[in-house]
Enzyme design. Structure first.
Site, mmCIF file in Angstrom:
data_model
loop_
_atom_site.group_PDB
_atom_site.id
_atom_site.type_symbol
_atom_site.label_atom_id
_atom_site.label_comp_id
_atom_site.label_asym_id
_atom_site.label_seq_id
_atom_site.Cartn_x
_atom_site.Cartn_y
_atom_site.Cartn_z
ATOM 1 N N HIS A 1 0.831 -1.207 0.000
ATOM 2 C CA HIS A 1 0.000 0.000 0.000
ATOM 3 C C HIS A 1 0.865 1.257 0.000
ATOM 4 C CE1 HIS A 1 -3.358 -2.479 2.228
ATOM 5 N NE2 HIS A 1 -3.325 -2.747 0.936
ATOM 6 N N PRO A 2 1.784 1.422 -0.932
ATOM 7 C CA PRO A 2 2.660 2.602 -0.882
ATOM 8 C C PRO A 2 1.916 3.888 -1.227
ATOM 9 C CG PRO A 2 3.021 1.413 -2.924
ATOM 10 C CD PRO A 2 2.076 0.576 -2.106
#
Length: 566
Positions: free
Chosen positions: A496-497
């Site tokens: 989930h950058p």
């Protein structure tokens, strides 16, 4: 050829939303450029929910998953004793929505209100709720009977949903599980015995509690950004989709973006546009900015890149969720798995999928959820639980044979701040990525507490008929030091950058929150997860869809105002 009004780079969730919404005006010409293949939504490996466990399993590469994947890797992380973490991203129209776990989770009110109060007016929860409602077709409200098969407390699940928080006519179908494994019910009963309340809707008034996740699915099949937003409008004459094409840089005249340069195989070329919109995510959007001369002046000079705009925040502020997994061996065949004892049932699962689109193949195995606070002084959840009704695990699968289950413990706000930087001026070279886990304000305290909380749930009576043993890390791993060693050795991200082109007004901000234009240059915007100033306390795809919906509105409103002024 006349320039396009907009060239959108990247056809993931944000890019597909923008392509759909901006071409609603037939006078607007849009080019959507994507590095991967097109027309993916109806391919079997994409639409079968269970197939998501194959995308990162090398032994199952023959099924075709690798062509939908683009791989990155962190630098050796000092806080992990030099261990690097693999970072997969989706590739092709649909982007990571082709390969993700399909869980649809918005985050907490405090997340978005924090954006607003931190210098992004108009981005609070109440500002964004209309966009969350606009994008979704919440199936439990649109078709209340779709949840009749789910036992949840003493009332039908559909009767426990507050319609004020949901939409019913948006493009993205959000559905309950078509088939719920008995282990998910055992998890809910055990969690209640451990002191946690049931929550029928994590996207309702409160996120706290335990429940079952909702998914980007319809009729038991995955719904991707391409299927929801792009396929319904790809016939529009003002939309040009350009797949299998890598954008190598944004082209500038002075400090005005004029389009992009691209390559495809041995070909190269350019696309002229009045505006360029980057929607390539938290790794590639900052990389493209830097390759194009927008970033920290000293770093660009080091790579011989002519400076267009000194913007030191480009590539900074990288954030992600931390995740560890507890693995359990089962003594029953209730969990999904491959064994001789389960062979008849698994044959029925195949038939159930073919005939009704139900059963094992309609599940990602990540069925049970929970949002819980490990801090007795706060009721704001700081961990997210994922109870998986099988052993298959995208982060570290032990295998598909045998029977067992997993409990993921995700730290929602780890406190680590990393960065994305160039390794060279070559667009084919992956950027340097460093998360700085367990450095600065990032500690193991929350994950350690989360593991103990999860073990308390697993020790409850409903698991007694099923649980044989904890195999990873094992019951002997109990002290603070032992748990810390396990965390350091096994922790990963939930892929989930966010945050590397953060919106705001300070010296480190990259994007103007009122317009999503890149500060200090003309004709260039970023609209994807990289503009989040802080990570949301949930899976990030829902917030990405939402910010793209709002971004499209901001762009359209600005265009209308400009036309009226003319």
């Amino acid at each position: 050829m006349e320039p396009f009004d907009y060239v959108i780079v990247g056809a993931g969730p944000a890019g597909c939303v923008l392509a759909n919404r901006l071409t609603e005006d037939p006078a607007v010409r849009v080019a959507l450029v994507e590095a991967g293949p097109d027309r993916n939504a109806r391919k079997a490996i994409v639409r079968i929910p269970l197939a998501m466990v194959t995308f990162m399993a090398p032994a199952l590469a023959f099924l075709g998953g690798p062509k939908f994947m683009s791989w990155f890797e962190t630098e050796p992380e000092p806080g992990l004793q030099g261990r690097s973490i693999a970072l997969p991203r989706g590739k092709g129209t649909g982007g990571s929505s082709n390969v993700n776990g399909q869980i649809f989770m918005r985050g907490q009110r405090e997340d978005f209100d924090g954006w607003r109060d931190g210098g992004c007016p108009g981005w609070g929860f109440d500002d964004l709720l209309p966009y969350f409602r606009k994008l979704e077709r919440f199936e439990l409200l649109a078709e209340p009977r779709s949840g009749n098969h789910i036992r949840f407390g003493k009332r039908p699940l559909s009767e426990q949903i507050d319609a004020a928080f949901h939409g019913t006519d948006g493009p993205l179908n959000i559905a309950p599980l078509r088939s719920v494994n008995p282990m998910a019910h055992a998890y809910l009963e055990a969690a209640q015995l451990a002191g946690h309340e049931l929550n029928p809707d994590f996207n309702g008034a409160s996120q706290n509690g335990v429940g079952l996740y909702t998914f980007t699915q319809k009729n038991g099949q995955r719904v991707t950004a391409e299927g929801a937003y792009l396929d319904p409008v790809r016939h529009r004459s003002n939309l040009t989709i350009i797949p299998d094409t890598q954008v190598t840089k944004v082209r500038f005249e002075g400090q005005t973006a004029t389009g992009v340069a691209w390559k495809r195989g041995g070909e190269t070329g350019t696309i002229a546009a009045r505006e360029t919109i980057l929607a390539t995510g938290a790794f590639v959007s900052p990389q493209l900015l830097m390759l194009s001369g927008v970033g920290k002046a000293r770093e660009l000079a080091r790579h011989g890149i002519p400076l267009v705009r000194d913007l030191p925040g480009v590539g900074e502020n990288l954030q992600d969720h931390l995740d560890v997994t507890l693995e359990y061996r089962a003594k029953s065949t209730a969990p999904y798995g491959i064994s001789w004892r389960a062979l008849p049932r698994n044959v029925l699962h195949v038939l159930d999928w073919i005939i009704r689109k139900r059963g094992l193949f309609s599940s990602t195995t990540g069925e049970g959820g929970g949002f819980i606070s490990t801090d007795p002084k706060s009721d704001r959840p700081d961990i997210q639980l994922f109870f998986c009704t099988g052993r298959a695990n995208t982060q570290a699968a032990s295998g598909f044979t045998g029977h067992g289950f997993l409990m993921h413990i995700c730290q929602l706000r780890p406190g680590s701040i990393g960065r994305v930087a160039l390794k060279s001026a070559d667009p084919d070279e992956r950027p340097s990525i460093l998360y700085n886990f367990f450095r600065g304000e990032s500690t193991m305290d929350t994950l350690r507490a989360g593991i103990r909380l999860a073990r308390k749930i697993m020790a409850q009576k409903p698991f007694a008929p099923h649980l044989d043993a904890e195999v990873d890390p094992g019951p002997e791993v109990e002290s603070d030091g032992a748990l810390d060693a396990f965390i350091r050795q096994s922790v990963g991200t939930l892929f989930h950058p966010v945050g590397t082109c953060a919106m705001g007004q300070g010296p480190e901000a990259v994007v103007d929150p009122q317009t999503l234009r890149v500060h200090g240059v003309n004709g260039l915007r970023v609209v994807d997860a990289s503009i989040m100033p802080t990570i949301v306390s949930a899976n990030t795809v829902a917030a990405t869809y939402c910010l793209a919906e709002k971004g499209a509105d901001l762009i359209k409103q600005e265009r209308t105002a400009r036309q009226r002024a003319a």
